[in-house]
Design a protein around this motif. Sequence first.
Motif, PDB file in Angstrom:
ATOM      1  N   GLY A   8      42.199  30.930  36.906  1.00  0.00           N
ATOM      2  CA  GLY A   8      43.067  29.784  37.308  1.00  0.00           C
ATOM      3  C   GLY A   8      44.158  30.223  38.159  1.00  0.00           C
ATOM      4  O   GLY A   8      45.277  29.314  38.651  1.00  0.00           O
ATOM      5  N   PHE A   9      44.709  31.351  38.192  1.00  0.00           N
ATOM      6  CA  PHE A   9      45.900  31.928  38.914  1.00  0.00           C
ATOM      7  C   PHE A   9      45.569  31.757  40.467  1.00  0.00           C
ATOM      8  O   PHE A   9      44.729  31.853  41.008  1.00  0.00           O
ATOM      9  CB  PHE A   9      46.245  33.386  38.821  1.00  0.00           C
ATOM     10  N   THR A  10      46.569  31.645  41.124  1.00  0.00           N
ATOM     11  CA  THR A  10      46.735  31.753  42.618  1.00  0.00           C
ATOM     12  C   THR A  10      46.504  33.290  43.159  1.00  0.00           C
ATOM     13  O   THR A  10      46.813  34.108  42.265  1.00  0.00           O
ATOM     14  CB  THR A  10      47.903  31.254  43.249  1.00  0.00           C
ATOM     15  N   MET A  11      46.189  33.430  44.332  1.00  0.00           N
ATOM     16  CA  MET A  11      46.160  34.725  44.716  1.00  0.00           C
ATOM     17  C   MET A  11      47.494  35.494  44.658  1.00  0.00           C
ATOM     18  O   MET A  11      47.680  36.813  44.563  1.00  0.00           O
ATOM     19  CB  MET A  11      45.506  34.895  46.107  1.00  0.00           C
ATOM     20  N   GLN A  12      48.426  34.819  45.157  1.00  0.00           N
ATOM     21  CA  GLN A  12      49.393  35.157  45.043  1.00  0.00           C
ATOM     22  C   GLN A  12      50.065  35.780  43.507  1.00  0.00           C
ATOM     23  O   GLN A  12      50.864  36.807  43.499  1.00  0.00           O
ATOM     24  CB  GLN A  12      50.906  34.242  45.572  1.00  0.00           C
ATOM     25  N   GLN A  13      49.745  35.028  42.457  1.00  0.00           N
ATOM     26  CA  GLN A  13      50.009  35.418  41.229  1.00  0.00           C
ATOM     27  C   GLN A  13      49.137  36.616  40.674  1.00  0.00           C
ATOM     28  O   GLN A  13      49.660  37.438  40.269  1.00  0.00           O
ATOM     29  CB  GLN A  13      49.669  34.120  40.247  1.00  0.00           C
ATOM     30  N   VAL A  14      47.789  36.643  41.289  1.00  0.00           N
ATOM     31  CA  VAL A  14      47.038  37.929  40.901  1.00  0.00           C
ATOM     32  C   VAL A  14      47.514  38.998  41.519  1.00  0.00           C
ATOM     33  O   VAL A  14      47.627  40.203  40.748  1.00  0.00           O
ATOM     34  CB  VAL A  14      45.631  37.556  41.709  1.00  0.00           C
ATOM     35  N   THR A  15      48.004  39.044  42.689  1.00  0.00           N
ATOM     36  CA  THR A  15      48.545  40.227  43.262  1.00  0.00           C
ATOM     37  C   THR A  15      50.156  40.491  43.031  1.00  0.00           C
ATOM     38  O   THR A  15      50.691  41.554  43.565  1.00  0.00           O
ATOM     39  CB  THR A  15      48.246  40.296  44.817  1.00  0.00           C
ATOM     40  N   PHE A  16      50.906  39.476  42.366  1.00  0.00           N
ATOM     41  CA  PHE A  16      52.288  39.827  42.190  1.00  0.00           C
ATOM     42  C   PHE A  16      52.772  41.138  41.547  1.00  0.00           C
ATOM     43  O   PHE A  16      53.639  41.745  41.890  1.00  0.00           O
ATOM     44  CB  PHE A  16      52.724  38.648  41.517  1.00  0.00           C
ATOM     45  N   PRO A  17      51.921  41.552  40.673  1.00  0.00           N
ATOM     46  CA  PRO A  17      52.328  42.835  39.861  1.00  0.00           C
ATOM     47  C   PRO A  17      52.269  44.086  40.906  1.00  0.00           C
ATOM     48  O   PRO A  17      53.248  44.942  40.769  1.00  0.00           O
ATOM     49  CB  PRO A  17      51.349  42.938  38.795  1.00  0.00           C
ATOM     50  N   VAL A  18      51.281  44.065  41.653  1.00  0.00           N
ATOM     51  CA  VAL A  18      51.384  45.105  42.924  1.00  0.00           C
ATOM     52  C   VAL A  18      52.713  45.061  43.692  1.00  0.00           C
ATOM     53  O   VAL A  18      53.119  46.069  44.038  1.00  0.00           O
ATOM     54  CB  VAL A  18      50.102  45.014  44.138  1.00  0.00           C
ATOM     55  N   ARG A  19      53.279  43.780  44.148  1.00  0.00           N
ATOM     56  CA  ARG A  19      54.375  43.769  44.666  1.00  0.00           C
ATOM     57  C   ARG A  19      55.601  44.280  44.076  1.00  0.00           C
ATOM     58  O   ARG A  19      56.225  44.916  44.430  1.00  0.00           O
ATOM     59  CB  ARG A  19      54.828  42.256  45.022  1.00  0.00           C
ATOM     60  N   VAL A  20      55.733  44.194  42.658  1.00  0.00           N
ATOM     61  CA  VAL A  20      56.522  44.526  41.563  1.00  0.00           C
ATOM     62  C   VAL A  20      56.558  45.998  41.759  1.00  0.00           C
ATOM     63  O   VAL A  20      57.696  46.734  41.618  1.00  0.00           O
ATOM     64  CB  VAL A  20      56.428  43.796  40.146  1.00  0.00           C
TER      65      VAL A  20
END
Length: 273
Positions: A88-100
């Motif tokens: 149920g996450f957005t793709m931005q949430q799914v990939t946010f840790p990679v950005r961090v």
Amino acid sequence: MSELTAKIEAARDYINQFWKEKPVAGIILGSGLGNLAEEIEDSISIPYSDIPHFPESTVEGHSGKLILGFMEDRPVVAMAGRFHYYEGFTMQQVTFPVRVMKALGIETLLISNAAGGMNPDFEVGDLMIIRDHINLQPEHPLRGKNDDKLGPRFPDMSEPYNKDLILTAFNIAAANNIDVHSGVYVGVQGPTFETRAEYRYMHIIGGDAVGMSTVPEVIVAVHSGLKVFAMSVITDIGIREEENVITHEEVLAAAKDAEPKLTFIFSELIRQL
């Protein structure tokens, strides 16, 4: 500053309160593969729930914490538990840790996953180095206005998986009598396992293994300028016609059995960075 950049910096600054080393690599641990985190020495763990703007994993086999420490005397950051679009996450949430992790300083991202095999030469428990992927997920993590500070509007995806890292992994495996395959990973939404017709279709279009993760993280990693290496543990074979009822428990068990070999290859890769 974009809203996304502000969230990334808030998460990075929170983590840096506890750990100020610059990690050389980030690691994403797939279903049933969390024990690799035990190889990280002098580590600290931060629950996802404590990190600003991080989602929280809801899937069995994903513990939900960020681990920072050392592997082979190299500083690393590892995700023990990842996020999936089907949760149920957005793709931005799914990939946010990679950005961090990129903001923390990583230059290389190592990804593991559990995947269903579609290549008839594969067996349960085999390891497959991902050399390319096919994206069948219904949403794209770069959809929306682009922040040029994070990466280009149209990133090149012709070689998302780093050839030098792939060659190094093959050499590590050969030197230690570890059998590995290479192949194309198909990323789908999930959470259902595939029908037999879907397995056949994805094999026909060029896939060797299929799973519900990895592709979004790889896209964002490439967008961020990171070098990427990814490996699948083949946890079931869906291409065969005999009865093949798949359960998540069986996936976790197969991943656990293959984990020591994957852990060794990841550790050696990090040592050679």
